[in-house]
Enzyme design. Structure first.
Site, PDB file in Angstrom:
ATOM      1  N   GLU A  94       8.464  16.085  16.139  1.00  0.00           N
ATOM      2  CA  GLU A  94       8.946  15.865  14.779  1.00  0.00           C
ATOM      3  C   GLU A  94       8.200  16.793  13.826  1.00  0.00           C
ATOM      4  OE1 GLU A  94      10.052  12.104  11.958  1.00  0.00           O
ATOM      5  OE2 GLU A  94       8.097  12.052  12.925  1.00  0.00           O
TER       6      GLU A  94
ATOM      7  N   GLU B 286       8.788   1.214  11.598  1.00  0.00           N
ATOM      8  CA  GLU B 286       9.847   2.228  11.568  1.00  0.00           C
ATOM      9  C   GLU B 286       9.125   3.560  11.591  1.00  0.00           C
ATOM     10  OE1 GLU B 286      11.724   5.232  10.189  1.00  0.00           O
ATOM     11  OE2 GLU B 286      12.116   4.091   8.354  1.00  0.00           O
TER      12      GLU B 286
ATOM     13  N   SER C 249       4.444   7.620  10.700  1.00  0.00           N
ATOM     14  CA  SER C 249       4.424   8.330  11.978  1.00  0.00           C
ATOM     15  C   SER C 249       4.231   7.377  13.150  1.00  0.00           C
ATOM     16  CB  SER C 249       3.312   9.372  11.984  1.00  0.00           C
ATOM     17  OG  SER C 249       2.038   8.751  12.088  1.00  0.00           O
ATOM     18  N   THR C 250       4.682   7.823  14.312  1.00  0.00           N
ATOM     19  CA  THR C 250       4.514   7.028  15.537  1.00  0.00           C
ATOM     20  C   THR C 250       3.043   6.866  15.876  1.00  0.00           C
ATOM     21  OG1 THR C 250       6.678   7.672  16.395  1.00  0.00           O
ATOM     22  CG2 THR C 250       5.034   6.962  17.999  1.00  0.00           C
TER      23      THR C 250
ATOM     24  N   CYS D 204      12.904  10.700   8.010  1.00  0.00           N
ATOM     25  CA  CYS D 204      12.683  10.185   9.363  1.00  0.00           C
ATOM     26  C   CYS D 204      13.921  10.342  10.236  1.00  0.00           C
ATOM     27  CB  CYS D 204      12.248   8.728   9.301  1.00  0.00           C
ATOM     28  SG  CYS D 204      13.390   7.656   8.400  1.00  0.00           S
TER      29      CYS D 204
ATOM     30  N   LYS E 294       0.850  -1.191   0.000  1.00  0.00           N
ATOM     31  CA  LYS E 294       0.000   0.000   0.000  1.00  0.00           C
ATOM     32  C   LYS E 294       0.887   1.243   0.000  1.00  0.00           C
ATOM     33  CE  LYS E 294      -1.807   3.162   2.581  1.00  0.00           C
ATOM     34  NZ  LYS E 294      -1.985   4.261   1.682  1.00  0.00           N
TER      35      LYS E 294
END
Length: 498
Positions: free
Chosen positions: A401, A269, A247-248, A304, A193
């Site tokens: 971030e 990641e 993203s986290t 990142c 995806k």
């Protein structure tokens, strides 16, 4: 060897390429419209022009793709194929990627705004990943356990099954290769995806995989949004592994979906707020400052592992910042199709506004703006390289971030203070150390809470070393044989010898 293209050459190639874009999903060896007929626009952020309308997949498409992936896996045409034969197919795919390198790189440049020179570098990484994992698969051994003469115990490695790979928009083709190369090499079926912000190169790759001889159903590509097709893949009871870069916050949500469904294996990641430590004994302040600027402004800061927290020993801090500002001035954004452009466009209007909001907040919270801070006029989404000095741990720009060309500079007076500042983050993806003191390098590197530490460089490494983070930067590893092992299951076989 043909001459490298100039800006006009890339523009001419872009004009030809955009006239024949593949925009449909790739399911069970065919390009098809989304089941619901929905589409979304993909926009060139450097011009604001719509490149194409792309199939917007949803749950129905995900269920169909998963069913075909499971059929392909259980059929064994790929999953039980000898590793040497899987290697041949993937090496053929790498050759096709090399042959279409310019086209794939240009698709990423048009789709998300990265400079074409950077996109070509990404393609080298993508091709390298495909070749490395292909060459590794027939060299990954099982084990014979130490037993007595009454038994023979084998430890086998087998493919997991159906793998869903959800990749980001900032390095579309490279992140795709990092994810799908080891999963395919291990014998899995893969559903890819791509981000809705950069789907075009993934769809072109699907056609190349078909040409390379990948069996039907082994690789499928579902463009669409995370909250529709991405969520459906994460909740699927028949997806065995989920690999994600992003993203986290989304990574946490995917882990919840895995728990709500079948406890699928999840490799993440996620975000980063990476510290870059510069000690006074480093060699050549001007050169190090240039590297520090590249560490944050490369790819418009949409990286990142961007070195977004620069920690400089106070005794050289002001002199270092002067070199840093000079370097930043040389990295102004330009037309992504111009090979001389170091920075390109921000991926979309939402991210553009978000970055500018962070810059405004940094000023309001007391950060000293030393460079940049403004959007450029024009139809494209461009932001100047921005440098804040005097940043403290409680400032938003020093903790969150931003994912844009915004650098926060901190000062420190001692090694202990530098380490404490560096580790004062929920993230742990990357870190840098600049020093000529070998003892200090080893002390600091060991104490930094990070998945990787770059010493006297930034972002060094090749396919032989793993890439990933600790803390809220994730738990998986891309690249190297470590990523290949993640896409396999261990099976113990105990044979009684009576």
């Amino acid at each position: 060897m043909s001459r490298p293209l100039d800006k006009a050459g890339w523009q001419a190639m872009a004009d030809t390429l955009t006239a024949r874009l593949e925009t449909r999903a790739y399911i069970d060896d065919r390009f098809v419209d989304a089941a619901g007929g929905e589409t979304f626009e993909t926009i060139n952020p450097a011009t604001g022009e719509v490149l194409a309308r792309v199939a917007s997949c949803d749950q129905a498409d995900a269920e169909l793709a998963v069913a075909h992936a499971r059929r392909a896996f259980d059929g064994g045409e790929w999953s039980r194929l000898a590793p040497t034969r899987r290697k041949r197919v993937l090496l053929r795919l790498a050759e096709l990627m090399e042959a279409h390198r310019d086209e794939l790189a240009l698709l990423d440049t048009l789709d998300m705004g990265k400079p074409i020179t950077s996109a070509l570098g990404d393609m080298a990484g993508a091709i390298g990943a495909m070749r490395h994992q292909a060459e590794s698969i027939d060299k990954l051994y099982g084990e014979v356990a130490p037993t007595g003469e009454e038994a023979l115990a084998l430890v086998l490695r087998e493919p997991i099954g159906v793998v869903a790979s959800i990749v980001p928009w900032n390095f579309p083709m490279m992140m795709t290769a990092w994810k799908i190369a080891p999963a395919l090499a291990a014998g899995n079926s893969v559903i890819l995806k791509p981000s809705e912000k950069s789907p075009l190169s993934a769809l072109r790759l699907a056609a190349l995989a078909q040409e390379a001889g990948l069996p039907r159903g082994v690789l499928q590509v579902l463009p669409g949004f995370g909250h529709t097709v991405g969520k459906a893949l994460a909740l699927s009871m028949d997806v065995d592994c989920l690999a994600f870069t992003g993203s986290t916050a989304v990574g946490k949500q995917l882990m919840q979906y895995a728990g709500q469904s079948n406890l699928k294996r999840v490799y993440l990641e996620c975000g980063g707020k990476s510290p870059n430590l510069v000690f006074a004994d480093c060699r050549n302040l001007a050169q190090v400052a240039h590297h520090a600027a590249e560490a944050i402004f490369h790819n418009q800061g949409e990286v990142c592992i961007a070195g977004s927290r620069l920690l400089v020993e106070n005794s050289v801090r002001e002199a270092f910042i002067e070199h840093l500002l000079a370097a930043a001035e040389s990295m102004q954004p330009g037309d992504p199709l111009d090979p001389s452009s170091f920075m390109g466009a921000i991926v979309d209007a939402t991210q553009h506004r978000r970055i500018l909001d962070f810059i405004r907040q940094g000023q309001e919270e007391g950060g000293r703006l030393r460079a940049g801070g403004e959007a450029l006029d024009g139809p494209g989404l461009f932001i100047q390289p921005t440098v804040f000095d005097g940043v403290t741990e409680d400032m938003t720009i020093g903790r969150e971030e931003i994912f844009g060309p915004v650098l926060s500079v901190f000062g420190f007076d001692s090694e202990e203070q530098a380490i404490a500042l560096a580790n004062d983050s929920v993230y742990g993806l990357a870190a840098g150390v600049w020093s000529q003191d070998v003892d200090r390098i080893m002390r600091v590197s060991r104490r930094l809470q990070s998945g990787q530490v770059f010493v006297n460089n930034w972002a060094g490494g090749d396919q032989s070393v793993p890439f990933g983070g600790v803390k809220q930067s994730g738990n998986g590893r891309d690249k190297s044989h470590h990523s290949l092992a993640e896409y396999t299951e261990l099976k113990s076989v105990w044979i009684a010898l009576n």
